[in-house]
Design an enzyme around this catalytic site. Structure first.
Site, mmCIF file in Angstrom:
data_model
loop_
_atom_site.group_PDB
_atom_site.id
_atom_site.type_symbol
_atom_site.label_atom_id
_atom_site.label_comp_id
_atom_site.label_asym_id
_atom_site.label_seq_id
_atom_site.Cartn_x
_atom_site.Cartn_y
_atom_site.Cartn_z
ATOM 1 N N GLU A 37 0.846 -1.190 0.000
ATOM 2 C CA GLU A 37 0.000 0.000 0.000
ATOM 3 C C GLU A 37 0.881 1.239 0.000
ATOM 4 O O GLU A 37 1.996 1.225 0.514
ATOM 5 C CB GLU A 37 -0.902 -0.003 1.251
ATOM 6 C CG GLU A 37 -1.830 1.195 1.335
ATOM 7 C CD GLU A 37 -2.833 1.091 2.477
ATOM 8 O OE1 GLU A 37 -3.669 1.993 2.611
ATOM 9 O OE2 GLU A 37 -2.772 0.099 3.228
ATOM 10 N N ASN A 82 -6.604 1.642 2.923
ATOM 11 C CA ASN A 82 -7.274 2.922 3.105
ATOM 12 C C ASN A 82 -6.874 3.929 2.035
ATOM 13 O O ASN A 82 -7.673 4.777 1.641
ATOM 14 C CB ASN A 82 -6.961 3.488 4.495
ATOM 15 C CG ASN A 82 -7.537 2.652 5.609
ATOM 16 O OD1 ASN A 82 -8.283 1.697 5.378
ATOM 17 N ND2 ASN A 82 -7.194 2.991 6.839
ATOM 18 N N ASN A 182 -12.343 -0.952 -0.528
ATOM 19 C CA ASN A 182 -11.641 -1.378 0.682
ATOM 20 C C ASN A 182 -12.351 -0.882 1.932
ATOM 21 O O ASN A 182 -12.655 0.319 2.054
ATOM 22 C CB ASN A 182 -10.214 -0.817 0.687
ATOM 23 C CG ASN A 182 -9.473 -1.130 1.983
ATOM 24 O OD1 ASN A 182 -9.006 -2.253 2.174
ATOM 25 N ND2 ASN A 182 -9.362 -0.159 2.868
ATOM 26 N N GLU A 183 -12.667 -1.771 2.835
ATOM 27 C CA GLU A 183 -13.137 -1.461 4.200
ATOM 28 C C GLU A 183 -14.184 -0.350 4.257
ATOM 29 O O GLU A 183 -14.140 0.510 5.144
ATOM 30 C CB GLU A 183 -11.943 -1.120 5.100
ATOM 31 C CG GLU A 183 -11.076 -2.324 5.417
ATOM 32 C CD GLU A 183 -10.019 -2.042 6.470
ATOM 33 O OE1 GLU A 183 -9.929 -0.897 6.955
ATOM 34 O OE2 GLU A 183 -9.273 -2.969 6.818
ATOM 35 N N TYR A 254 -6.602 -8.526 12.451
ATOM 36 C CA TYR A 254 -5.266 -8.336 13.017
ATOM 37 C C TYR A 254 -5.282 -8.763 14.479
ATOM 38 O O TYR A 254 -6.311 -8.690 15.157
ATOM 39 C CB TYR A 254 -4.836 -6.867 12.920
ATOM 40 C CG TYR A 254 -4.646 -6.360 11.513
ATOM 41 C CD1 TYR A 254 -3.441 -6.533 10.848
ATOM 42 C CD2 TYR A 254 -5.674 -5.696 10.849
ATOM 43 C CE1 TYR A 254 -3.254 -6.069 9.564
ATOM 44 C CE2 TYR A 254 -5.508 -5.224 9.557
ATOM 45 C CZ TYR A 254 -4.293 -5.418 8.911
ATOM 46 O OH TYR A 254 -4.119 -4.958 7.631
ATOM 47 N N GLU A 301 -6.314 -9.061 4.192
ATOM 48 C CA GLU A 301 -5.468 -8.385 5.183
ATOM 49 C C GLU A 301 -5.480 -9.214 6.455
ATOM 50 O O GLU A 301 -6.538 -9.436 7.040
ATOM 51 C CB GLU A 301 -5.965 -6.964 5.497
ATOM 52 C CG GLU A 301 -5.716 -5.946 4.413
ATOM 53 C CD GLU A 301 -6.033 -4.522 4.862
ATOM 54 O OE1 GLU A 301 -5.830 -4.210 6.065
ATOM 55 O OE2 GLU A 301 -6.493 -3.727 4.018
ATOM 56 N N GLN A 359 1.662 -6.076 5.859
ATOM 57 C CA GLN A 359 1.947 -5.828 4.452
ATOM 58 C C GLN A 359 3.256 -6.512 4.086
ATOM 59 O O GLN A 359 3.572 -7.512 4.727
ATOM 60 C CB GLN A 359 1.959 -4.337 4.172
ATOM 61 C CG GLN A 359 0.577 -3.703 4.383
ATOM 62 C CD GLN A 359 0.495 -2.240 3.975
ATOM 63 O OE1 GLN A 359 1.300 -1.697 3.254
ATOM 64 N NE2 GLN A 359 -0.526 -1.575 4.484
#
Length: 509
Positions: A37, A82, A182-183, A254, A301, A359
């Site tokens: 990213e 993001n 994304n999200e 996460y 992710e 990442q």
């Protein structure tokens, strides 16, 4: 060769018998993906640093490329995250001296756009990985997404495809995997939407992209984490509206150690439950929508990261180019958890067919890179590289006879076998903070012939890490393992992860 022989109190050891069950499925090579990213030094100073001594003619860090190949990465998601929800892909193509610098509101940074879509496609070719492009459905729209698709995938003869040719890429990039945003369930996301709002733009965009190429593989946005108040309901709404249009549903998760090492070491139990809940919604929608595709999970992710750091980034004063953000120094315990998460992903290979560790470099990544010096492997690099040897293997379920706690057994085994039956990979986690495990794994049904390698990740200090000054303190080191009459025996100290490779007689012969 020196073998690692950790000392342990025999009285603090458990005997763990493990047997094999039926096959779960095939481990897609895409389970060993990663994520780049435009965040911190992930791109600039990470995969791209024209002035570095190892830099290629295209400005890619050669030392990082070598480590990416060693890591076994197969697919890489880009450019966010993001970041993508405020990104205009047109800013990152064409002559570099004409590309605009922009404010990146997501990560409080200045984006120079020196590295963009064409550079990423070229980097993927150099690294030998498949590109997975995310499109902006935050502040962006369907029209921009379709134009990007034309730019990347149409051979020539239109304004956008000819522009790509003029920009130095005569052949189409032929990107097959696309993330529809994304999200967007998260209020932190630029363009945050309700489930209904996102589902509508995702369906419209997917339909338009399929008019260009019906064989594209499309990923709809699922929940940003398991604690989202809309978790479950979001998935159902999105899948019902996009039925017949998408192939994958994303989910992100996460883990971090919060003053409780024992709970942290059991993170894979949480991942197991998360994946199974997402799959339950997928199956429910499939049962009620006869035209729905066979949707699988894209865990695009996942990693160890204390996401509470995000609030500090959002409140940083000013904007910088490639600031140092989220540069975690990973520990032994982190690596053991990552190894166990990889085992969880493998044992859910029937429902998860894409996964991307977030990442790749510098930013919560297995690789660290500093200006002018060689890149190095973080502790979490080693279990990923070992597990990636299972790409394409059949994953076989296991059962342990150890006394279970409320959170499951302390020792977890994952077994995979190559398609031709000649190679077996065994991954083992001892997630007890105090007790060793003497493992006895019954592999007779696979006709094992010899131990090719047996390696252990462990250190007397569970919070030891690899640094610029001590790059190889934590690595996989040889450990004694005995194979006799089809049974594999080895000992695991507390907070450790092991990888064993065995050769087998083909077809049990």
């Amino acid at each position: 060769m020196h073998h690692l022989r950790p000392t342990a109190d025999p009285a603090a050891s458990d005997h763990v018998g493990i047997t094999l069950g039926p096959a779960v499925g095939t481990a897609s090579p895409r389970l060993f993906g990663s994520f780049v990213e435009h965040l911190g030094r992930g791109v600039y100073g990470g995969i791209y640093e024209p002035g570095h001594p190892s830099a290629t003619s295209e400005g890619f860090r050669g030392d990082v490329l070598e480590l990416v190949r060693e890591l076994g990465v197969t697919v890489v998601r880009y450019p966010g995250g993001n970041f993508v929800s405020g990104y205009d892909w047109r800013d990152g193509v064409g002559p570099r001296d004409r590309r605009p610098s922009r404010l990146d509101l997501a990560w409080k940074s200045i984006e120079t756009n020196e590295f963009g879509t064409d550079e990423f496609a070229a980097w993927c070719r150099a690294a030998g990985v498949e590109p997975m492009l995310a499109i902006n459905l935050g502040l962006g729209d369907t029209a921009s997404a379709v134009r990007l698709l034309e730019y990347t995938n149409h051979p020539s003869g239109t304004e956008l495809s000819d522009e790509r040719v003029a920009n130095g890429s005569p052949e189409p990039h032929d990107v097959r995997l696309w993330c529809l945003g994304n999200e967007l369930d998260g209020p932190w996301q630029l363009g945050h939407r309700t489930a209904e709002g996102y589902a509508e733009i995702a369906a419209v965009t997917a339909s338009a992209m399929r008019m260009f190429d019906p064989e594209l593989e499309l990923v709809a946005v699922g929940s940003s984490n398991a604690e989202m108040p809309t978790f479950g309901a979001w998935e159902q709404t999105v899948l019902e509206r996009t039925a017949g249009l998408v192939d994958f549903l994303s989910c992100h998760i996460y883990f971090y150690e919060d003053d409780d090492l024992g709970a942290f070491l059991r993170s894979a139990r949480v991942l197991d439950g998360f994946l199974e809940k997402v799959d339950a919604v997928i199956r429910h929608v499939k049962a009620t929508q006869p035209d729905a595709r066979d949707v699988k999970i894209s865990l695009d992710e996942w990693n160890v990261w204390d996401h509470r750091e995000y609030g500090g980034i959002a409140s940083r004063p000013g904007f910088e180019i490639a600031p140092r953000l989220l540069e975690v120094d990973y520990t032994v315990a982190d690596a053991v958890v990552v190894g166990s998460l990889l085992q969880s992903i493998l044992t859910h290979c029937d429902i998860v067919t894409i996964a991307a560790m977030a990442q790749l470099v510098n930013v919560i990544g297995p690789i660290r890179a500093e200006p002018g010096t060689p890149a190095w492997r973080q502790t979490i690099f080693h279990p990923f590289a070992a597990a990636a040897r299972s790409a394409g293997h059949t994953v076989i379920s296991t059962r342990t006879d150890a006394a279970d706690t409320a959170d499951g057994a302390d020792t977890v085994a994952t077994v995979t076998q190559s398609a031709d039956g000649t190679a077996v990979e065994v991954m083992l986690t001892n997630r007890s903070p105090e007790r060793s495990a003497d493992v006895d794994l019954d592999l007779r049904s696979l006709a094992p012939d010899a131990v090719e390698s047996a390696q252990l990740l462990w250190d007397p200090d569970a919070h030891a890490s690899n640094t610029a000054d001590d790059r190889d303190r934590v690595v996989l080191r040889p450990v004694p393992a005995v194979l006799g009459e089809g049974r594999l025996r080895l000992s695991l100290p507390p907070v450790s992860w092991a990888a064993v490779r065995l050769s087998c007689r083909p077809n049990g012969g």
